[in-house]
Design a protein around this motif. Structure first.
Motif, PDB file in Angstrom:
ATOM      1  N   GLY A   1      39.731  24.589  -4.314  1.00 19.43           N
ATOM      2  CA  GLY A   1      38.284  24.722  -4.213  1.00 19.43           C
ATOM      3  C   GLY A   1      37.793  24.074  -2.936  1.00 19.43           C
ATOM      4  O   GLY A   1      38.467  24.119  -1.898  1.00 19.43           O
ATOM      5  N   PRO A   2      36.624  23.447  -2.985  1.00 18.32           N
ATOM      6  CA  PRO A   2      36.099  22.771  -1.794  1.00 18.32           C
ATOM      7  C   PRO A   2      37.041  21.659  -1.327  1.00 18.32           C
ATOM      8  O   PRO A   2      37.749  21.035  -2.119  1.00 18.32           O
ATOM      9  N   ILE A   3      37.032  21.406  -0.032  1.00 17.32           N
ATOM     10  CA  ILE A   3      37.836  20.331   0.550  1.00 17.32           C
ATOM     11  C   ILE A   3      36.987  19.067   0.584  1.00 17.32           C
ATOM     12  O   ILE A   3      35.854  19.075   1.074  1.00 17.32           O
ATOM     13  N   THR A   4      37.531  17.992   0.044  1.00 13.27           N
ATOM     14  CA  THR A   4      36.845  16.700   0.080  1.00 13.27           C
ATOM     15  C   THR A   4      37.464  15.851   1.181  1.00 13.27           C
ATOM     16  O   THR A   4      38.685  15.647   1.212  1.00 13.27           O
ATOM     17  N   PHE A   5      36.611  15.362   2.080  1.00 15.51           N
ATOM     18  CA  PHE A   5      37.106  14.552   3.194  1.00 15.51           C
ATOM     19  C   PHE A   5      36.106  13.446   3.477  1.00 15.51           C
ATOM     20  O   PHE A   5      34.918  13.715   3.707  1.00 15.51           O
ATOM     21  N   GLN A   6      36.590  12.205   3.410  1.00 14.68           N
ATOM     22  CA  GLN A   6      35.768  11.021   3.661  1.00 14.68           C
ATOM     23  C   GLN A   6      34.477  11.056   2.844  1.00 14.68           C
ATOM     24  O   GLN A   6      33.386  10.772   3.338  1.00 14.68           O
ATOM     25  N   GLY A   7      34.625  11.447   1.575  1.00 10.82           N
ATOM     26  CA  GLY A   7      33.497  11.430   0.654  1.00 10.82           C
ATOM     27  C   GLY A   7      32.586  12.633   0.736  1.00 10.82           C
ATOM     28  O   GLY A   7      31.611  12.719  -0.025  1.00 10.82           O
ATOM     29  N   GLU A   8      32.865  13.578   1.610  1.00  9.27           N
ATOM     30  CA  GLU A   8      32.040  14.780   1.728  1.00  9.27           C
ATOM     31  C   GLU A   8      32.801  15.988   1.203  1.00  9.27           C
ATOM     32  O   GLU A   8      34.031  16.063   1.300  1.00  9.27           O
ATOM     33  N   SER A   9      32.059  16.952   0.681  1.00  8.55           N
ATOM     34  CA  SER A   9      32.651  18.173   0.144  1.00  8.55           C
ATOM     35  C   SER A   9      32.313  19.343   1.066  1.00  8.55           C
ATOM     36  O   SER A   9      31.150  19.533   1.455  1.00  8.55           O
TER      37      SER A   9
ATOM     38  N   ASP B   1      30.376   5.117  23.700  1.00 18.59           N
ATOM     39  CA  ASP B   1      30.418   3.652  23.793  1.00 18.59           C
ATOM     40  C   ASP B   1      31.670   3.083  23.137  1.00 18.59           C
ATOM     41  O   ASP B   1      31.622   2.074  22.422  1.00 18.59           O
ATOM     42  N   GLY B   2      32.788   3.751  23.358  1.00 10.74           N
ATOM     43  CA  GLY B   2      34.058   3.240  22.859  1.00 10.74           C
ATOM     44  C   GLY B   2      34.396   3.627  21.440  1.00 10.74           C
ATOM     45  O   GLY B   2      35.490   3.292  20.962  1.00 10.74           O
ATOM     46  N   ASP B   3      33.500   4.319  20.735  1.00 16.40           N
ATOM     47  CA  ASP B   3      33.751   4.730  19.350  1.00 16.40           C
ATOM     48  C   ASP B   3      33.731   6.251  19.249  1.00 16.40           C
ATOM     49  O   ASP B   3      32.938   6.925  19.915  1.00 16.40           O
ATOM     50  N   TRP B   4      34.589   6.782  18.370  1.00 17.97           N
ATOM     51  CA  TRP B   4      34.626   8.220  18.134  1.00 17.97           C
ATOM     52  C   TRP B   4      33.619   8.575  17.041  1.00 17.97           C
ATOM     53  O   TRP B   4      33.715   8.095  15.918  1.00 17.97           O
ATOM     54  N   LYS B   5      32.650   9.420  17.397  1.00 15.08           N
ATOM     55  CA  LYS B   5      31.606   9.842  16.465  1.00 15.08           C
ATOM     56  C   LYS B   5      31.807  11.320  16.122  1.00 15.08           C
ATOM     57  O   LYS B   5      31.926  12.153  17.024  1.00 15.08           O
ATOM     58  N   ARG B   6      31.834  11.610  14.827  1.00 16.66           N
ATOM     59  CA  ARG B   6      31.973  13.014  14.438  1.00 16.66           C
ATOM     60  C   ARG B   6      30.674  13.750  14.724  1.00 16.66           C
ATOM     61  O   ARG B   6      29.595  13.324  14.300  1.00 16.66           O
ATOM     62  N   ILE B   7      30.780  14.870  15.434  1.00 18.06           N
ATOM     63  CA  ILE B   7      29.590  15.635  15.798  1.00 18.06           C
ATOM     64  C   ILE B   7      29.554  17.002  15.121  1.00 18.06           C
ATOM     65  O   ILE B   7      28.518  17.676  15.149  1.00 18.06           O
ATOM     66  N   GLU B   8      30.679  17.409  14.508  1.00 15.21           N
ATOM     67  CA  GLU B   8      30.697  18.716  13.847  1.00 15.21           C
ATOM     68  C   GLU B   8      31.893  18.787  12.911  1.00 15.21           C
ATOM     69  O   GLU B   8      32.956  18.215  13.186  1.00 15.21           O
ATOM     70  N   ALA B   9      31.712  19.484  11.796  1.00 13.42           N
ATOM     71  CA  ALA B   9      32.802  19.741  10.851  1.00 13.42           C
ATOM     72  C   ALA B   9      32.550  21.091  10.203  1.00 13.42           C
ATOM     73  O   ALA B   9      31.406  21.435   9.877  1.00 13.42           O
ATOM     74  N   LYS B  10      33.612  21.863  10.031  1.00 15.21           N
ATOM     75  CA  LYS B  10      33.462  23.202   9.469  1.00 15.21           C
ATOM     76  C   LYS B  10      34.724  23.562   8.688  1.00 15.21           C
ATOM     77  O   LYS B  10      35.843  23.446   9.207  1.00 15.21           O
ATOM     78  N   ALA B  11      34.535  24.000   7.440  1.00 18.95           N
ATOM     79  CA  ALA B  11      35.657  24.482   6.638  1.00 18.95           C
ATOM     80  C   ALA B  11      36.007  25.899   7.072  1.00 18.95           C
ATOM     81  O   ALA B  11      35.135  26.692   7.440  1.00 18.95           O
TER      82      ALA B  11
END
Length: 369
Positions: free
Chosen positions: A176-184, A204-214
């Motif tokens: 079913g849906p993919i769960t990743f880092q608490g998100e579905s 600023d030295g940190d990786w920030k998620r800007i997009e996610a797509k199943a």
């Protein structure tokens, strides 16, 4: 003598005095006008500066060191000697290169291929010929060897503002849906393995998620097909492995018959492709070998009604890749035939051929604002 007659000497003196008196009464002549100062000659204008020399095309490639322990990123004028841009400890045949939009920086990325290995990346100052590691540990998959059902870093490149962006992929066996880092993330219906594609930007030295797509992964690498909007903003990446996406378009059936007639040995598995270029069109063969796309000989260059065979540019069995840029054709041979060959469509001559190199590319011309 008459007593009133004036003596001649006296008369002469009086006459002389009268003449002098009349001379003194005459106004003096005006002074001569002053001579105008002599104009100095205007200085000659400075000579016009010579126009800047036209930039000569250069080649970028990765070359293993003799001991095989390191890989060197090289820069070579097509008519000159190569210089080293950066040396790093990794395998050349698993590495990629990309440039910032202004050409001042480069990103070198190496993906893992087994247990005990992790992805690595370096940010390189091109002119200074020095680089520093990028910390990937905080990325999903940043400490992974690319194991199944784990996220892995598939690509690192610059965006349009010159910021590093990492593409992370995750294949899943979820029904079913993919769960990743608490998100579905609901997975679309269709064929292929369910998965998740994500983009992270270094801020600023940190990786920030800007997009996610199943999505559903099929035979091609998702990042090659731009599943993410962020990928459209990234600069090109040059890879040491054969391309997973076909350049150009499939040749029309009538044209394919003409090409088969010119190259009788080409008929069989695969099909003809055409790739427009500077002043002509490149024709090549393509086929599938399992999940892999293969670009190969015969190669033909067409200009008008003339078609020239390029069979001497590469070994007949080599897997190939192509780049058309700066009026030149770069043909890359992969695997055991690893080499970079540059051909000039104008002169129809080979310019240079360099063996045992990986991820070659024509050095990009900096983008002007």
């Amino acid at each position: 003598m008459h007593r009133f007659r004036t003596p001649s000497a006296l008369l002469a003196a009086v006459a002389l005095l009268g003449c002098q008196s009349r001379k003194e009464e005459k106004p003096a002549a005006p002074p001569a006008p002053a001579t105008a100062p002599r104009a100095e000659a205007a200085p000659a204008p400075p000579p016009k500066p010579a126009p800047p020399a036209e930039a000569q095309p250069e080649l970028s490639y990765l070359k293993p060191t003799e001991d095989g322990e390191h890989c060197e990123w090289m820069r070579q004028p097509l008519k000159g000697t190569a210089t080293r841009v950066f040396r790093f400890k990794a395998w050349c045949d698993r590495s990629t290169v990309s440039w910032s939009p202004d050409g001042g920086q480069g990103l070198v990325f190496t993906w893992p291929s087994g247990e005990g290995e992790v992805p690595q990346a370096w940010r390189v100052e091109v002119d200074a010929k020095s680089g520093q590691p990028l910390d990937l540990k905080s990325l999903p998959g940043g400490t992974s060897a690319g194991n199944p059902n784990e996220p892995y870093v598939s690509r690192v490149a610059f965006d349009a503002q010159g910021r590093p962006v990492a593409i992370v992929l995750l294949a899943s066996e979820a029904k079913g849906p993919i769960t990743f880092q608490g998100e579905s993330f609901p997975v679309p219906k269709g064929q292929g393995v369910p998965g998740l594609a994500m983009a992270y930007r270094l801020v600023d030295g940190d990786w920030k998620r800007i997009e996610a797509k199943a999505t559903r992964f099929e035979e091609d690498t998702p990042s090659e097909h731009g599943l993410l909007d962020a990928e459209a903003t990234l600069t090109p990446t040059w890879v040491a492995s054969p391309p997973t996406r076909l350049p150009g378009a499939k040749a029309a059936p009538a044209l394919a018959k003409e090409l088969d007639a010119q190259e009788p040995g080409a008929a069989g598995a695969g099909w003809w492709m055409e790739l427009p270029g500077p002043g002509g069109t490149l024709y090549f063969r393509a086929r599938r070998e399992g999940p892999q796309l293969v670009l190969s000989q015969p190669l033909l260059w067409a200009r008008g009604d003339q078609r020239v065979s390029l069979k001497d540019l590469t070994p007949p069995d080599a897997y190939l890749g192509f780049q058309l840029d700066q009026g030149l054709l770069l043909v890359t041979s992969y695997g055991g035939f690893a080499a970079a060959t540059v051909w000039d469509p104008k002169t129809q001559q080979r310019v240079v051929s360099i063996p045992d190199v990986y991820a070659p590319a024509l050095w990009p011309v900096p983008r002007t604002p």
